[in-house]
Motif scaffolding. Structure first.
Motif, PDB file in Angstrom:
ATOM      1  N   GLY A  75      34.735  26.947  32.360  1.00 48.39           N
ATOM      2  CA  GLY A  75      34.107  28.241  32.625  1.00 48.39           C
ATOM      3  C   GLY A  75      33.246  28.202  33.876  1.00 48.39           C
ATOM      4  O   GLY A  75      33.216  29.154  34.662  1.00 48.39           O
ATOM      5  N   PHE A  76      32.551  27.093  34.082  1.00 47.99           N
ATOM      6  CA  PHE A  76      31.735  26.931  35.289  1.00 47.99           C
ATOM      7  C   PHE A  76      32.611  26.987  36.540  1.00 47.99           C
ATOM      8  O   PHE A  76      32.325  27.706  37.494  1.00 47.99           O
ATOM      9  CB  PHE A  76      30.965  25.610  35.238  1.00 47.99           C
ATOM     10  N   THR A  77      33.688  26.215  36.515  1.00 44.44           N
ATOM     11  CA  THR A  77      34.600  26.172  37.654  1.00 44.44           C
ATOM     12  C   THR A  77      35.206  27.548  37.930  1.00 44.44           C
ATOM     13  O   THR A  77      35.209  28.025  39.068  1.00 44.44           O
ATOM     14  CB  THR A  77      35.730  25.154  37.375  1.00 44.44           C
ATOM     15  N   THR A  78      35.706  28.180  36.913  1.00 51.84           N
ATOM     16  CA  THR A  78      36.321  29.495  37.056  1.00 51.84           C
ATOM     17  C   THR A  78      35.293  30.535  37.484  1.00 51.84           C
ATOM     18  O   THR A  78      35.583  31.412  38.299  1.00 51.84           O
ATOM     19  CB  THR A  78      37.000  29.913  35.735  1.00 51.84           C
ATOM     20  N   GLY A  79      34.083  30.439  36.966  1.00 48.91           N
ATOM     21  CA  GLY A  79      33.014  31.373  37.333  1.00 48.91           C
ATOM     22  C   GLY A  79      32.653  31.298  38.800  1.00 48.91           C
ATOM     23  O   GLY A  79      32.384  32.323  39.437  1.00 48.91           O
ATOM     24  N   ASN A  80      32.635  30.087  39.359  1.00 49.76           N
ATOM     25  CA  ASN A  80      32.389  29.949  40.799  1.00 49.76           C
ATOM     26  C   ASN A  80      33.454  30.678  41.600  1.00 49.76           C
ATOM     27  O   ASN A  80      33.159  31.430  42.532  1.00 49.76           O
ATOM     28  CB  ASN A  80      32.368  28.473  41.215  1.00 49.76           C
ATOM     29  N   TYR A  81      34.693  30.457  41.247  1.00 50.78           N
ATOM     30  CA  TYR A  81      35.814  31.083  41.949  1.00 50.78           C
ATOM     31  C   TYR A  81      35.750  32.605  41.835  1.00 50.78           C
ATOM     32  O   TYR A  81      35.852  33.321  42.837  1.00 50.78           O
ATOM     33  CB  TYR A  81      37.132  30.537  41.392  1.00 50.78           C
ATOM     34  N   ILE A  82      35.544  33.102  40.631  1.00 50.97           N
ATOM     35  CA  ILE A  82      35.492  34.553  40.420  1.00 50.97           C
ATOM     36  C   ILE A  82      34.275  35.157  41.105  1.00 50.97           C
ATOM     37  O   ILE A  82      34.352  36.244  41.676  1.00 50.97           O
ATOM     38  CB  ILE A  82      35.537  34.882  38.915  1.00 50.97           C
ATOM     39  N   GLY A  83      33.138  34.467  41.087  1.00 53.71           N
ATOM     40  CA  GLY A  83      31.944  34.958  41.777  1.00 53.71           C
ATOM     41  C   GLY A  83      32.177  35.152  43.266  1.00 53.71           C
ATOM     42  O   GLY A  83      31.758  36.148  43.852  1.00 53.71           O
ATOM     43  N   ILE A  84      32.866  34.200  43.874  1.00 57.44           N
ATOM     44  CA  ILE A  84      33.183  34.312  45.304  1.00 57.44           C
ATOM     45  C   ILE A  84      34.130  35.476  45.544  1.00 57.44           C
ATOM     46  O   ILE A  84      33.943  36.252  46.497  1.00 57.44           O
ATOM     47  CB  ILE A  84      33.775  32.982  45.827  1.00 57.44           C
ATOM     48  N   LEU A  85      35.139  35.634  44.699  1.00 62.37           N
ATOM     49  CA  LEU A  85      36.067  36.763  44.844  1.00 62.37           C
ATOM     50  C   LEU A  85      35.335  38.101  44.702  1.00 62.37           C
ATOM     51  O   LEU A  85      35.582  39.036  45.473  1.00 62.37           O
ATOM     52  CB  LEU A  85      37.192  36.686  43.816  1.00 62.37           C
ATOM     53  N   LEU A  86      34.450  38.187  43.724  1.00 64.23           N
ATOM     54  CA  LEU A  86      33.693  39.428  43.523  1.00 64.23           C
ATOM     55  C   LEU A  86      32.826  39.745  44.737  1.00 64.23           C
ATOM     56  O   LEU A  86      32.758  40.895  45.183  1.00 64.23           O
ATOM     57  CB  LEU A  86      32.809  39.321  42.277  1.00 64.23           C
ATOM     58  N   GLU A  87      32.163  38.737  45.280  1.00 67.80           N
ATOM     59  CA  GLU A  87      31.303  38.957  46.437  1.00 67.80           C
ATOM     60  C   GLU A  87      32.114  39.439  47.631  1.00 67.80           C
ATOM     61  O   GLU A  87      31.697  40.320  48.366  1.00 67.80           O
ATOM     62  CB  GLU A  87      30.548  37.670  46.791  1.00 67.80           C
ATOM     63  N   GLU A  88      33.304  38.883  47.819  1.00 62.43           N
ATOM     64  CA  GLU A  88      34.167  39.336  48.915  1.00 62.43           C
ATOM     65  C   GLU A  88      34.602  40.777  48.701  1.00 62.43           C
ATOM     66  O   GLU A  88      34.713  41.544  49.656  1.00 62.43           O
ATOM     67  CB  GLU A  88      35.398  38.432  49.031  1.00 62.43           C
ATOM     68  N   LYS A  89      34.833  41.165  47.456  1.00 68.16           N
ATOM     69  CA  LYS A  89      35.279  42.539  47.161  1.00 68.16           C
ATOM     70  C   LYS A  89      34.168  43.559  47.387  1.00 68.16           C
ATOM     71  O   LYS A  89      34.412  44.631  47.923  1.00 68.16           O
ATOM     72  CB  LYS A  89      35.785  42.650  45.717  1.00 68.16           C
ATOM     73  N   ILE A  90      32.947  43.240  46.960  1.00 66.68           N
ATOM     74  CA  ILE A  90      31.876  44.225  47.127  1.00 66.68           C
ATOM     75  C   ILE A  90      31.361  44.248  48.567  1.00 66.68           C
ATOM     76  O   ILE A  90      30.862  45.268  49.011  1.00 66.68           O
ATOM     77  CB  ILE A  90      30.728  44.022  46.120  1.00 66.68           C
ATOM     78  N   ALA A  91      31.508  43.151  49.305  1.00 64.43           N
ATOM     79  CA  ALA A  91      31.220  43.067  50.748  1.00 64.43           C
ATOM     80  C   ALA A  91      29.944  43.811  51.146  1.00 64.43           C
ATOM     81  O   ALA A  91      29.964  44.705  51.981  1.00 64.43           O
ATOM     82  CB  ALA A  91      32.413  43.576  51.543  1.00 64.43           C
ATOM     83  N   ILE A  92      28.840  43.423  50.553  1.00 67.29           N
ATOM     84  CA  ILE A  92      27.562  44.058  50.858  1.00 67.29           C
ATOM     85  C   ILE A  92      26.996  43.470  52.144  1.00 67.29           C
ATOM     86  O   ILE A  92      27.093  42.273  52.384  1.00 67.29           O
ATOM     87  CB  ILE A  92      26.573  43.857  49.696  1.00 67.29           C
ATOM     88  N   GLY A  93      26.405  44.319  52.956  1.00 68.65           N
ATOM     89  CA  GLY A  93      25.717  43.845  54.148  1.00 68.65           C
ATOM     90  C   GLY A  93      26.479  44.114  55.425  1.00 68.65           C
ATOM     91  O   GLY A  93      27.431  44.896  55.466  1.00 68.65           O
ATOM     92  N   TYR A  94      26.033  43.429  56.473  1.00 66.04           N
ATOM     93  CA  TYR A  94      26.573  43.621  57.811  1.00 66.04           C
ATOM     94  C   TYR A  94      27.046  42.304  58.384  1.00 66.04           C
ATOM     95  O   TYR A  94      26.620  41.232  57.957  1.00 66.04           O
ATOM     96  CB  TYR A  94      25.494  44.217  58.728  1.00 66.04           C
ATOM     97  N   ALA A  95      27.905  42.410  59.385  1.00 65.43           N
ATOM     98  CA  ALA A  95      28.391  41.234  60.103  1.00 65.43           C
ATOM     99  C   ALA A  95      28.386  41.535  61.593  1.00 65.43           C
ATOM    100  O   ALA A  95      28.604  42.673  62.010  1.00 65.43           O
ATOM    101  CB  ALA A  95      29.805  40.880  59.651  1.00 65.43           C
ATOM    102  N   THR A  96      28.114  40.504  62.375  1.00 65.94           N
ATOM    103  CA  THR A  96      28.230  40.594  63.826  1.00 65.94           C
ATOM    104  C   THR A  96      29.568  40.001  64.216  1.00 65.94           C
ATOM    105  O   THR A  96      29.913  38.904  63.774  1.00 65.94           O
ATOM    106  CB  THR A  96      27.113  39.790  64.527  1.00 65.94           C
ATOM    107  N   LEU A  97      30.310  40.732  65.022  1.00 72.55           N
ATOM    108  CA  LEU A  97      31.571  40.233  65.533  1.00 72.55           C
ATOM    109  C   LEU A  97      31.421  40.062  67.039  1.00 72.55           C
ATOM    110  O   LEU A  97      31.005  40.999  67.726  1.00 72.55           O
ATOM    111  CB  LEU A  97      32.709  41.190  65.212  1.00 72.55           C
ATOM    112  N   ARG A  98      31.715  38.883  67.525  1.00 69.13           N
ATOM    113  CA  ARG A  98      31.661  38.578  68.958  1.00 69.13           C
ATOM    114  C   ARG A  98      33.067  38.217  69.391  1.00 69.13           C
ATOM    115  O   ARG A  98      33.671  37.287  68.854  1.00 69.13           O
ATOM    116  CB  ARG A  98      30.721  37.409  69.205  1.00 69.13           C
TER     117      ARG A  98
END
Length: 171
Positions: A75-98
């Motif tokens: 569950g720990f391993t899977t939770g890390n993976y799913i947490g990263i996927l969720l964060e990529e989906k909600i994509a909160i914040g800003y990014a600088t592109l150069r």
């Protein structure tokens, strides 16, 4: 003797799901802390720890059941993976592109502006001669749109993307 469905299947599955939940929440909480979400991060922390306590209580009550440990770890391993996927989906914040390109960037800049992106441009000297440097700050949820424009106008362009913690003004 009857098979113990509850103790052998249901409880390990619940431990597994609880760990997915609390670690996913924890991953997002840490990202929120780094982005300065002062009120949301502690609220997520409350639920993260509450779920963790529920899972740990079951394990500590049944130390002789080694498969509970496996469910916990999986569950720990899977939770890390799913947490990263969720964060990529909600994509909160800003990014600088150069973007750095040898090819003139005027058409790309015009396309980016037509799509509502603010652009700063400057000619520069690179290791191989004259280059064009383009900067933009975008919402992370819009980053793929900008990258698609870059690939459309100059697929060989070099670009970097960095996280931005705070943005004060823009278009």
């Amino acid at each position: 003797m009857q098979f113990d469905y509850w103790g052998i299947i249901v409880v390990p599955l619940l431990i597994f799901l609880a760990r997915i939940g609390d670690v996913s929440i924890g991953t997002i909480r840490i990202i929120f802390v780094s982005k300065g979400y002062r009120y949301l991060a502690p609220l997520l922390g409350f639920f993260e720890v509450f779920i963790w306590l529920l899972a740990m209580t079951k394990i500590l009550q049944n130390l002789d059941r080694w498969y509970y440990y496996l469910a916990y770890c999986a569950g720990f391993t899977t939770g890390n993976y799913i947490g990263i996927l969720l964060e990529e989906k909600i994509a909160i914040g800003y990014a600088t592109l150069r973007l750095i390109t040898k090819k003139p960037a005027h058409d790309l800049i015009k396309a980016m502006q037509n799509h509502g992106f603010g652009v700063t441009y400057q000619p520069a000297e690179g290791s191989t001669g004259l280059v064009h440097v383009v900067y933009t700050i975008v919402k992370r949820s819009e980053l793929n749109s900008v990258i698609q424009l870059i690939n459309e106008f100059n697929p060989r362009a070099f670009y970097t993307v960095e996280e931005v913690k705070f943005v004060k003004q823009g278009i």
